[in-house]
Design a protein around this motif. Structure first.
Motif, mmCIF file in Angstrom:
data_model
loop_
_atom_site.group_PDB
_atom_site.id
_atom_site.type_symbol
_atom_site.label_atom_id
_atom_site.label_comp_id
_atom_site.label_asym_id
_atom_site.label_seq_id
_atom_site.Cartn_x
_atom_site.Cartn_y
_atom_site.Cartn_z
ATOM 1 N N UNK A 31 29.398 44.408 50.268
ATOM 2 C CA UNK A 31 29.979 45.024 49.070
ATOM 3 C C UNK A 31 31.477 44.785 49.094
ATOM 4 N N UNK A 32 31.983 44.050 48.129
ATOM 5 C CA UNK A 32 33.399 43.743 48.066
ATOM 6 C C UNK A 32 34.235 44.979 47.757
ATOM 7 N N UNK A 33 35.301 45.182 48.521
ATOM 8 C CA UNK A 33 36.238 46.275 48.258
ATOM 9 C C UNK A 33 37.650 45.731 48.183
ATOM 10 N N UNK A 34 37.775 44.549 47.620
ATOM 11 C CA UNK A 34 39.076 43.935 47.355
ATOM 12 C C UNK A 34 39.283 43.944 45.854
ATOM 13 N N UNK A 35 40.287 44.645 45.391
ATOM 14 C CA UNK A 35 40.477 44.847 43.953
ATOM 15 C C UNK A 35 40.672 43.543 43.198
ATOM 16 N N UNK A 36 41.233 42.523 43.845
ATOM 17 C CA UNK A 36 41.489 41.272 43.137
ATOM 18 C C UNK A 36 40.223 40.426 42.993
ATOM 19 N N UNK A 37 39.249 40.619 43.869
ATOM 20 C CA UNK A 37 38.025 39.821 43.791
ATOM 21 C C UNK A 37 37.030 40.371 42.786
ATOM 22 N N UNK A 38 37.373 41.487 42.174
ATOM 23 C CA UNK A 38 36.550 42.051 41.103
ATOM 24 C C UNK A 38 36.523 41.100 39.902
ATOM 25 N N UNK A 39 37.610 40.338 39.731
ATOM 26 C CA UNK A 39 37.801 39.555 38.513
ATOM 27 C C UNK A 39 37.365 38.105 38.660
ATOM 28 N N UNK A 40 36.850 37.563 37.569
ATOM 29 C CA UNK A 40 36.561 36.136 37.473
ATOM 30 C C UNK A 40 37.871 35.391 37.206
ATOM 31 N N UNK A 41 37.874 34.100 37.481
ATOM 32 C CA UNK A 41 39.002 33.268 37.086
ATOM 33 C C UNK A 41 40.146 33.166 38.066
ATOM 34 N N UNK A 42 40.057 33.883 39.193
ATOM 35 C CA UNK A 42 41.100 33.789 40.220
ATOM 36 C C UNK A 42 40.455 33.572 41.596
ATOM 37 N N UNK A 43 39.452 32.720 41.630
ATOM 38 C CA UNK A 43 38.681 32.511 42.855
ATOM 39 C C UNK A 43 39.521 31.902 43.970
ATOM 40 N N UNK A 44 40.382 30.954 43.621
ATOM 41 C CA UNK A 44 41.237 30.325 44.633
ATOM 42 C C UNK A 44 42.285 31.325 45.115
ATOM 43 N N UNK A 45 42.941 31.975 44.175
ATOM 44 C CA UNK A 45 44.028 32.900 44.500
ATOM 45 C C UNK A 45 43.579 34.026 45.418
ATOM 46 N N UNK A 46 42.359 34.493 45.230
ATOM 47 C CA UNK A 46 41.856 35.619 46.031
ATOM 48 C C UNK A 46 41.042 35.152 47.238
ATOM 49 N N UNK A 47 40.992 33.811 47.431
ATOM 50 C CA UNK A 47 40.233 33.248 48.547
ATOM 51 C C UNK A 47 38.805 33.788 48.546
ATOM 52 N N UNK A 48 38.215 33.813 47.362
ATOM 53 C CA UNK A 48 36.885 34.404 47.169
ATOM 54 C C UNK A 48 35.820 33.597 47.914
ATOM 55 N N UNK A 49 34.881 34.290 48.499
ATOM 56 C CA UNK A 49 33.814 33.640 49.245
ATOM 57 C C UNK A 49 32.972 32.780 48.310
ATOM 58 N N UNK A 60 27.857 42.008 46.542
ATOM 59 C CA UNK A 60 27.987 42.864 45.363
ATOM 60 C C UNK A 60 29.468 43.066 45.010
ATOM 61 N N UNK A 61 29.731 43.383 43.766
ATOM 62 C CA UNK A 61 31.069 43.753 43.274
ATOM 63 C C UNK A 61 32.068 42.595 43.342
ATOM 64 N N UNK A 62 31.575 41.380 43.158
ATOM 65 C CA UNK A 62 32.440 40.202 43.094
ATOM 66 C C UNK A 62 32.305 39.566 41.715
ATOM 67 N N UNK A 63 33.451 39.278 41.088
ATOM 68 C CA UNK A 63 33.477 38.600 39.787
ATOM 69 C C UNK A 63 32.649 39.338 38.735
ATOM 70 N N UNK A 64 32.880 40.642 38.624
ATOM 71 C CA UNK A 64 32.115 41.431 37.654
ATOM 72 C C UNK A 64 32.904 41.706 36.369
ATOM 73 N N UNK A 65 34.200 41.363 36.370
ATOM 74 C CA UNK A 65 35.028 41.578 35.184
ATOM 75 C C UNK A 65 35.736 40.275 34.807
ATOM 76 N N UNK A 66 35.996 40.127 33.502
ATOM 77 C CA UNK A 66 36.736 38.963 33.036
ATOM 78 C C UNK A 66 38.199 39.080 33.459
#
Length: 308
Positions: A31-49, A60-66
């Motif tokens: 379950x992601x608890x990083x506020x920046x990984x909630x959003x789509x469109x910044x995958x590189x910036x947030x080093x998203x898995x 869960x809780x990754x890329x759930x908001x625009x």
């Protein structure tokens, strides 16, 4: 019933890698608890898995908001707790992973919010104040919280003021009064790498993200946010610095140097938060060369905890 495992630590400390190992070993989901990984469109910036890096483990809780939307900590608390409850019913270990201290606290502690968690157009009433003047407003209301926030971090200053308005009390007192756990069976793992190695890792990560297309990603997200510098998704590392660059406020080399500097400072703030705000954290210090051995020690530690 399986425990809830929470992995905390600074950026670039290996939280994601450890979470996958734990999930595979103990039948868990992350379950992601990083506020920046909630959003789509910044995958590189947030080093998203990536999907490949997930190795089949559900996240869960990754890329759930625009990228141009907002998301509150109260929303996170509500939605993540539903996920945790469902996982526990299915005998799946919930593994909370992230570096946003307020999200972690709100999720696992008895952290209560007002029925409303956001005031529409709240920032507009302060639009005539510059950053320093706005910070002074917060300082008069909540000196302790103001001293944690740089005057130029207008978003955090506004959010602290908004929390005060919603709850009729300041943010620091709310945090102080929410120290008991919401869940009974929690194991908190803290990753604490050697400082100079951590800072070198952060500097290298910034350069690596740039090679992957960090500048291009932030510019595209900035356009989608109608060039709104206060957009929540653009508070990620790289966002403010690259926006300054494209607005001709700083040079390209200066933006990179500033990203590295701000990321190092962010890592220090994360460690300070977790060590001051969370109790019962099982801290593991290590060098990056010894990371795999530390992961094995943590897996053994969790196995013994499950046998208790």
């Amino acid at each position: 019933m399986k425990p809830i495992v929470v992995i905390v630590g600074p950026t670039a400390s290996g939280k994601t890698d450890l979470s996958i190992k734990i999930a595979k070993k103990f039948n868990g989901e992350c379950i992601n608890a990083d506020s920046t990984q909630i959003f789509k469109g910044t995958d590189i910036a947030t080093n998203k898995i990536s999907i490949e890096e997930m190795q089949g483990i559900k996240h869960h809780m990754i890329s759930i908001k625009e990228v141009n939307e907002n998301y509150s900590v109260a929303e996170f608390q509500k939605e993540a707790r539903v996920i945790i409850d469902n996982l526990l019913k299915e005998d799946i270990m919930p593994i909370v992973v992230g570096g946003t201290g307020l999200y972690i606290n709100a999720l696992i502690m008895n952290y209560n919010f007002n029925n409303k968690d956001h005031i529409n157009n709240y920032s507009e009433q302060f639009s005539n104040l510059d950053n320093e003047s706005l910070w002074k407003v917060l300082y008069k209301i909540d000196e302790k919280e103001a001293n944690k926030i740089h005057p130029n971090n207008r978003y955090r200053v506004l959010r602290a003021l908004e929390i005060n308005e919603l709850n009729s009390r300041n943010k620091s007192s709310i945090i102080k009064d929410n120290k008991s756990y919401y869940y009974k069976n929690i194991i908190i793992i803290g990753l604490d790498p050697i400082r100079n190695e951590l800072y070198d890792k952060i500097n290298d990560r910034v350069l690596n993200l740039i090679e992957k297309g960090l500048f291009e990603e932030i510019i595209e997200a900035y356009e989608k946010c109608s060039k709104n510098e206060l957009s929540q998704a653009l508070k990620c590392i790289g966002g403010p610095e690259i926006i300054k660059y494209i607005n001709n406020q700083i040079s390209y080399p200066e933006s990179i140097e500033l990203m590295q500097k701000n990321n190092r400072h962010y890592a220090r703030r994360q460690l300070t938060w977790f060590k001051n705000q969370l109790k019962d954290v099982n801290w593991f210090e290590y060098t990056y060369d010894d990371f795999e051995n530390i992961c094995e020690k943590i897996l053994l530690f969790l196995k013994n905890k499950l046998l208790d």
